[in-house]
Design a protein around this motif. Structure first.
Motif, PDB file in Angstrom:
ATOM      1  N   PRO A 162      13.482   5.975  13.415  1.00 56.09           N
ATOM      2  CA  PRO A 162      12.250   6.778  13.331  1.00 56.09           C
ATOM      3  C   PRO A 162      11.777   6.961  11.890  1.00 56.09           C
ATOM      4  O   PRO A 162      10.576   6.933  11.619  1.00 56.09           O
ATOM      5  CB  PRO A 162      12.639   8.126  13.943  1.00 56.09           C
ATOM      6  N   GLY A 163      12.718   7.115  10.956  1.00 58.67           N
ATOM      7  CA  GLY A 163      12.339   7.247   9.554  1.00 58.67           C
ATOM      8  C   GLY A 163      11.671   5.991   9.022  1.00 58.67           C
ATOM      9  O   GLY A 163      10.699   6.057   8.274  1.00 58.67           O
ATOM     10  N   ALA A 164      12.186   4.828   9.426  1.00 57.16           N
ATOM     11  CA  ALA A 164      11.585   3.561   9.002  1.00 57.16           C
ATOM     12  C   ALA A 164      10.179   3.412   9.568  1.00 57.16           C
ATOM     13  O   ALA A 164       9.277   2.908   8.888  1.00 57.16           O
ATOM     14  CB  ALA A 164      12.465   2.394   9.442  1.00 57.16           C
ATOM     15  N   VAL A 165       9.984   3.851  10.796  1.00 53.29           N
ATOM     16  CA  VAL A 165       8.650   3.780  11.412  1.00 53.29           C
ATOM     17  C   VAL A 165       7.675   4.688  10.664  1.00 53.29           C
ATOM     18  O   VAL A 165       6.558   4.277  10.328  1.00 53.29           O
ATOM     19  CB  VAL A 165       8.718   4.146  12.912  1.00 53.29           C
ATOM     20  N   ILE A 166       8.105   5.907  10.364  1.00 53.43           N
ATOM     21  CA  ILE A 166       7.243   6.834   9.617  1.00 53.43           C
ATOM     22  C   ILE A 166       6.930   6.268   8.234  1.00 53.43           C
ATOM     23  O   ILE A 166       5.783   6.310   7.777  1.00 53.43           O
ATOM     24  CB  ILE A 166       7.899   8.228   9.517  1.00 53.43           C
ATOM     25  N   PHE A 167       7.941   5.722   7.563  1.00 52.38           N
ATOM     26  CA  PHE A 167       7.738   5.106   6.251  1.00 52.38           C
ATOM     27  C   PHE A 167       6.726   3.967   6.354  1.00 52.38           C
ATOM     28  O   PHE A 167       5.803   3.864   5.551  1.00 52.38           O
ATOM     29  CB  PHE A 167       9.073   4.589   5.704  1.00 52.38           C
ATOM     30  N   GLY A 168       6.896   3.103   7.350  1.00 52.76           N
ATOM     31  CA  GLY A 168       5.997   1.960   7.523  1.00 52.76           C
ATOM     32  C   GLY A 168       4.568   2.372   7.804  1.00 52.76           C
ATOM     33  O   GLY A 168       3.624   1.795   7.258  1.00 52.76           O
ATOM     34  N   VAL A 169       4.395   3.380   8.636  1.00 52.53           N
ATOM     35  CA  VAL A 169       3.042   3.871   8.937  1.00 52.53           C
ATOM     36  C   VAL A 169       2.414   4.454   7.669  1.00 52.53           C
ATOM     37  O   VAL A 169       1.249   4.176   7.354  1.00 52.53           O
ATOM     38  CB  VAL A 169       3.073   4.900  10.082  1.00 52.53           C
ATOM     39  N   GLY A 170       3.188   5.245   6.932  1.00 50.91           N
ATOM     40  CA  GLY A 170       2.666   5.816   5.685  1.00 50.91           C
ATOM     41  C   GLY A 170       2.316   4.741   4.670  1.00 50.91           C
ATOM     42  O   GLY A 170       1.280   4.811   4.001  1.00 50.91           O
ATOM     43  N   TRP A 171       3.163   3.716   4.570  1.00 48.62           N
ATOM     44  CA  TRP A 171       2.906   2.598   3.652  1.00 48.62           C
ATOM     45  C   TRP A 171       1.642   1.867   4.079  1.00 48.62           C
ATOM     46  O   TRP A 171       0.790   1.518   3.251  1.00 48.62           O
ATOM     47  CB  TRP A 171       4.121   1.667   3.651  1.00 48.62           C
TER      48      TRP A 171
END
Length: 147
Positions: free
Chosen positions: A84-93
């Protein structure tokens, strides 16, 4: 003091590389993520090649890291919040064109509006730390010494 100098030189070199390659400019990163300009793919491939070679050669050339620590190839266990953290990071990026290292380098090249994105990153990191304190740690199989 040697540790601080090593960290400053390494961070400065990393930031210079990000700025020189264009990765510190959110519009360039967004153009890459939208598949309109794949130049950053070459930058990332070159960085991966240099890093791979460095990780293979450094332990053969030196006994310890520049900071005097032993080299380690320890594989860390994956935690429950990693995906989930990677998904949030990717969306923010993808929405902002910023990742933490590039955002700091972007300030160094005079991009003041990036401070808003950095503030969001710090807030997110703080909230993750607060939430993680109350969460039990995920165990990934038997630990060393256990049967």
């Amino acid at each position: 003091m040697k540790r601080l100098i090593s960290i400053l030189l390494g961070g400065g070199l990393f930031g210079y590389g990000l700025a020189w390659s264009g990765m510190a400019r959110p519009e360039v990163v967004l153009s890459f993520l939208q598949l309109r300009d794949l130049g950053l793919l070459l930058v990332m491939a070159a960085a991966l090649a240099v890093t791979t070679i460095g990780f293979r050669l450094a332990p053969r050339l030196r006994q310890t890291t520049l900071l005097g620590l032993p080299f380690s190839h320890e594989v860390k266990p994956m935690l429950a919040g990693t995906v989930p953290g990677a998904v949030i990071f990717g969306v923010g990026w993808g929405l902002s064109g910023l990742c933490p290292g590039a955002a700091v380098a972007s300030i160094g090249i005079g991009n003041g509006p990036v401070l808003i994105g950095l503030a969001g990153m710090f807030l997110g990191a703080y909230l993750q730390g607060v939430l993680a304190e109350g969460r039990p740690k995920l165990q990934a199989g038997p630990q060393q010494g256990e049967g």
